[in-house]
Design a protein around this motif. Structure first.
Motif, PDB file in Angstrom:
ATOM      1  N   GLU A  35       0.842  -1.199   0.000  1.00  0.00           N
ATOM      2  CA  GLU A  35       0.000   0.000   0.000  1.00  0.00           C
ATOM      3  C   GLU A  35       0.880   1.253   0.000  1.00  0.00           C
ATOM      4  OE1 GLU A  35      -2.691   2.669  -0.199  1.00  0.00           O
ATOM      5  OE2 GLU A  35      -3.398   0.596  -0.125  1.00  0.00           O
ATOM      6  N   ALA A  36       0.793   2.009  -1.066  1.00  0.00           N
ATOM      7  CA  ALA A  36       1.652   3.193  -1.213  1.00  0.00           C
ATOM      8  C   ALA A  36       1.160   4.367  -0.373  1.00  0.00           C
ATOM      9  CB  ALA A  36       1.723   3.595  -2.682  1.00  0.00           C
ATOM     10  N   SER A  37      -0.142   4.475  -0.149  1.00  0.00           N
ATOM     11  CA  SER A  37      -0.704   5.656   0.523  1.00  0.00           C
ATOM     12  C   SER A  37      -0.609   5.578   2.041  1.00  0.00           C
ATOM     13  CB  SER A  37      -2.171   5.828   0.112  1.00  0.00           C
ATOM     14  OG  SER A  37      -2.943   4.724   0.570  1.00  0.00           O
ATOM     15  N   GLY A  38      -0.219   4.450   2.588  1.00  0.00           N
ATOM     16  CA  GLY A  38      -0.056   4.327   4.041  1.00  0.00           C
ATOM     17  C   GLY A  38      -1.352   4.155   4.800  1.00  0.00           C
ATOM     18  N   ARG A  39      -2.407   3.742   4.136  1.00  0.00           N
ATOM     19  CA  ARG A  39      -3.690   3.521   4.821  1.00  0.00           C
ATOM     20  C   ARG A  39      -3.711   2.160   5.493  1.00  0.00           C
ATOM     21  NH1 ARG A  39      -8.138   3.883   0.448  1.00  0.00           N
ATOM     22  NH2 ARG A  39      -6.570   2.576  -0.585  1.00  0.00           N
ATOM     23  N   ILE A  40      -4.388   2.101   6.638  1.00  0.00           N
ATOM     24  CA  ILE A  40      -4.523   0.830   7.346  1.00  0.00           C
ATOM     25  C   ILE A  40      -5.587  -0.024   6.659  1.00  0.00           C
ATOM     26  CG2 ILE A  40      -5.248  -0.252   9.510  1.00  0.00           C
ATOM     27  CD1 ILE A  40      -4.070   2.142  10.982  1.00  0.00           C
ATOM     28  N   HIS A  41      -5.253  -1.271   6.380  1.00  0.00           N
ATOM     29  CA  HIS A  41      -6.189  -2.204   5.769  1.00  0.00           C
ATOM     30  C   HIS A  41      -6.519  -3.319   6.760  1.00  0.00           C
ATOM     31  CE1 HIS A  41      -5.869  -1.330   1.206  1.00  0.00           C
ATOM     32  NE2 HIS A  41      -5.522  -0.255   1.888  1.00  0.00           N
ATOM     33  N   THR A  42      -7.650  -3.939   6.553  1.00  0.00           N
ATOM     34  CA  THR A  42      -8.044  -5.105   7.350  1.00  0.00           C
ATOM     35  C   THR A  42      -8.080  -6.325   6.446  1.00  0.00           C
ATOM     36  OG1 THR A  42      -9.380  -3.776   8.877  1.00  0.00           O
ATOM     37  CG2 THR A  42      -9.852  -6.131   8.766  1.00  0.00           C
ATOM     38  N   SER A  43      -7.349  -7.345   6.834  1.00  0.00           N
ATOM     39  CA  SER A  43      -7.323  -8.606   6.095  1.00  0.00           C
ATOM     40  C   SER A  43      -7.561  -9.742   7.067  1.00  0.00           C
ATOM     41  CB  SER A  43      -5.975  -8.791   5.386  1.00  0.00           C
ATOM     42  OG  SER A  43      -5.708  -7.690   4.540  1.00  0.00           O
ATOM     43  N   ALA A  44      -7.669 -10.954   6.530  1.00  0.00           N
ATOM     44  CA  ALA A  44      -7.959 -12.086   7.407  1.00  0.00           C
ATOM     45  C   ALA A  44      -7.336 -13.367   6.880  1.00  0.00           C
ATOM     46  CB  ALA A  44      -9.473 -12.266   7.547  1.00  0.00           C
ATOM     47  N   ALA A  45      -7.168 -14.311   7.791  1.00  0.00           N
ATOM     48  CA  ALA A  45      -6.730 -15.664   7.443  1.00  0.00           C
ATOM     49  C   ALA A  45      -7.462 -16.622   8.364  1.00  0.00           C
ATOM     50  CB  ALA A  45      -5.217 -15.810   7.612  1.00  0.00           C
ATOM     51  N   THR A  46      -7.687 -17.822   7.882  1.00  0.00           N
ATOM     52  CA  THR A  46      -8.355 -18.827   8.710  1.00  0.00           C
ATOM     53  C   THR A  46      -7.342 -19.853   9.194  1.00  0.00           C
ATOM     54  OG1 THR A  46      -8.901 -20.240   6.822  1.00  0.00           O
ATOM     55  CG2 THR A  46     -10.535 -18.582   7.460  1.00  0.00           C
ATOM     56  N   VAL A  47      -7.573 -20.319  10.405  1.00  0.00           N
ATOM     57  CA  VAL A  47      -6.738 -21.360  11.003  1.00  0.00           C
ATOM     58  C   VAL A  47      -7.633 -22.516  11.408  1.00  0.00           C
ATOM     59  CG1 VAL A  47      -5.230 -21.949  12.951  1.00  0.00           C
ATOM     60  CG2 VAL A  47      -5.028 -19.704  11.851  1.00  0.00           C
ATOM     61  N   ALA A  48      -7.193 -23.725  11.081  1.00  0.00           N
ATOM     62  CA  ALA A  48      -7.889 -24.930  11.539  1.00  0.00           C
ATOM     63  C   ALA A  48      -6.859 -25.824  12.211  1.00  0.00           C
ATOM     64  CB  ALA A  48      -8.538 -25.664  10.368  1.00  0.00           C
ATOM     65  N   VAL A  49      -7.135 -26.197  13.459  1.00  0.00           N
ATOM     66  CA  VAL A  49      -6.251 -27.088  14.214  1.00  0.00           C
ATOM     67  C   VAL A  49      -6.964 -28.429  14.353  1.00  0.00           C
ATOM     68  CG1 VAL A  49      -5.029 -27.456  16.386  1.00  0.00           C
ATOM     69  CG2 VAL A  49      -5.238 -25.141  15.444  1.00  0.00           C
ATOM     70  N   LEU A  50      -6.392 -29.460  13.738  1.00  0.00           N
ATOM     71  CA  LEU A  50      -7.035 -30.765  13.689  1.00  0.00           C
ATOM     72  C   LEU A  50      -6.253 -31.765  14.538  1.00  0.00           C
ATOM     73  CD1 LEU A  50      -7.469 -30.981   9.799  1.00  0.00           C
ATOM     74  CD2 LEU A  50      -8.879 -29.728  11.435  1.00  0.00           C
ATOM     75  N   PRO A  51      -6.920 -32.452  15.477  1.00  0.00           N
ATOM     76  CA  PRO A  51      -6.234 -33.507  16.213  1.00  0.00           C
ATOM     77  C   PRO A  51      -5.919 -34.657  15.264  1.00  0.00           C
ATOM     78  CG  PRO A  51      -8.579 -33.567  16.691  1.00  0.00           C
ATOM     79  CD  PRO A  51      -8.345 -32.350  15.845  1.00  0.00           C
ATOM     80  N   GLU A  52      -4.680 -35.118  15.266  1.00  0.00           N
ATOM     81  CA  GLU A  52      -4.292 -36.149  14.316  1.00  0.00           C
ATOM     82  C   GLU A  52      -4.970 -37.474  14.658  1.00  0.00           C
ATOM     83  OE1 GLU A  52      -0.366 -37.247  11.840  1.00  0.00           O
ATOM     84  OE2 GLU A  52      -0.096 -37.230  14.004  1.00  0.00           O
ATOM     85  N   ALA A  53      -5.605 -38.050  13.668  1.00  0.00           N
ATOM     86  CA  ALA A  53      -6.322 -39.311  13.872  1.00  0.00           C
ATOM     87  C   ALA A  53      -5.339 -40.462  14.029  1.00  0.00           C
ATOM     88  CB  ALA A  53      -7.254 -39.584  12.698  1.00  0.00           C
ATOM     89  N   GLU A  54      -5.700 -41.395  14.896  1.00  0.00           N
ATOM     90  CA  GLU A  54      -4.914 -42.611  15.064  1.00  0.00           C
ATOM     91  C   GLU A  54      -5.587 -43.737  14.278  1.00  0.00           C
ATOM     92  OE1 GLU A  54      -4.840 -43.219  19.250  1.00  0.00           O
ATOM     93  OE2 GLU A  54      -3.820 -41.322  19.663  1.00  0.00           O
TER      94      GLU A  54
END
Length: 356
Positions: free
Chosen positions: A189-208
């Motif tokens: 961002e060249a103008s220096g404005r604050i942006h809002t972005s997102a990411a998703t997280v999934a934590v999966l217990p490993e199956a036996e």
């Protein structure tokens, strides 16, 4: 309200019966199952025995307050002054031991991070989250294995999937599933404005193996050449693995190892974990009251946390906790929020236990 002592007496009886069963000839699988249950009950029984010992010492001290020996009576009163307040503390600790244990808490985990809204900035944030969890794992001495990564041109990730090989990893990271939001000035961002972005997280217990059974006829397995940055270590063999689970349409890949056998083993483990997670999510959806809980739901559509760079602030919206040390947090110092989320979850489950 539940009768705590009656419940504890029943657990102590079950513990003794379990010890008798374990003394009989058993096959290794049965012994492992009983041994795990024995270890869980042993913690409760030991705490309960300490509680009963405390009550006995209090009763004995009360008797001595009327023994006619002024010096002994004074010592007994002093002992009561110290020990009587411990009864309530012991009861609270015992209530906590009675809370149903999450059967997945001791498991290793597979973590999936995906860029959400925000384009390239979201991909850069996904990379920040990945580094954050890697640093946290390193602080705890946990081993990390990469499964899959879809990088962007300037160091971000559209998707990154990795395994944390450590007993108990799920108990610490299970509250991380959800939408993570970032507020900052993007490098693009060249103008220096604050942006809002997102990411998703999934934590999966490993199956036996005992959790999920997969029929070979339900699988479509393909091999292909791993992609990479090239150079002297570029993969020139078809060692990457893609497995499709036909009944569900789930596709998993692994290309981290040069060995096709190792990639196949990792991909199968990941597939079992995805199927196990699908099973867990279905059970959660069938429990409306559990869905409404704000901590530990695993609801991946829920916005759980905001990372505000200009204020060096991280806020968890489920427990209304704000820390002004975002730089430390992104360096893997997750302990304060993990503790706050764990306590909030424990407190809610204690209320339910007391209402029962």
């Amino acid at each position: 309200m539940i009768d705590i002592e009656a419940k504890l007496d029943s657990i102590e009886k079950d513990f003794r019966e379990l010890e008798n069963k374990m003394s009989a000839p058993l096959n290794p699988k049965e012994l492992q199952t009983l041994g795990k249950k024995h270890a869980q009950l042993a913690v409760i029984v030991e705490k309960y025995n300490d509680y009963k010992k405390l009550l006995k010492e209090i009763d004995e001290a009360k008797e001595l307050t009327h023994c006619g020996d002024s010096e002994m009576e004074a010592l007994a009163k002093e002992e009561l002054y110290v020990k009587e307040p411990q009864v309530g503390l012991f009861l609270e600790e015992l209530k906590i031991t009675l809370l149903p244990k999450d059967p997945n808490d001791d498991k290793t985990v597979i973590v999936e991070i995906r860029a959400g809204t925000g384009g390239e900035e979201a991909a850069l944030f996904a990379a920040d989250l990945y580094r954050m969890y890697v640093r946290y794992a390193e602080r705890n001495g946990w081993r990390i294995e990469s499964l899959e990564a879809n990088e962007t041109g300037i160091g971000g990730y559209k998707e990154v999937i990795f395994r944390i090989d450590a007993e108990g990893a799920y108990s610490k990271l299970k509250y991380e599933s959800g939408v993570h939001r970032v507020q900052r000035v993007p490098v693009t961002e060249a103008s220096g404005r604050i942006h809002t972005s997102a990411a998703t997280v999934a934590v999966l217990p490993e199956a036996e193996d005992i959790d999920i059974e997969i029929r070979q006829e339900d699988l479509k397995i393909d091999t292909y050449r791993s992609s990479g940055a090239g150079g002297q270590h570029v993969n020139t063999t078809d060692s990457a693995i893609r497995i499709t689970h036909i009944p569900t349409g789930i596709i998993v890949t692994c290309q981290d190892e040069r060995s096709q056998i190792k990639n196949r083993a990792r991909a199968m483990s990941y597939l079992k974990t995805k199927l196990y997670d699908m099973q867990m999510q279905k059970q959660t959806e069938e429990q409306a009251s559990e869905r409404r809980r704000q901590v530990g739901t695993g609801d991946r559509s829920e916005r759980i946390r905001t990372y505000n760079f200009p204020q060096n602030r991280v806020t968890d919206h489920r427990v209304n906790v704000t820390l002004y040390k975002l730089d430390q947090y992104l360096d893997g110092d997750l302990y304060d929020l993990i503790e706050a989320l764990s306590v909030a979850d424990q407190t809610e489950r204690l209320h339910k236990l007391e209402e029962y």
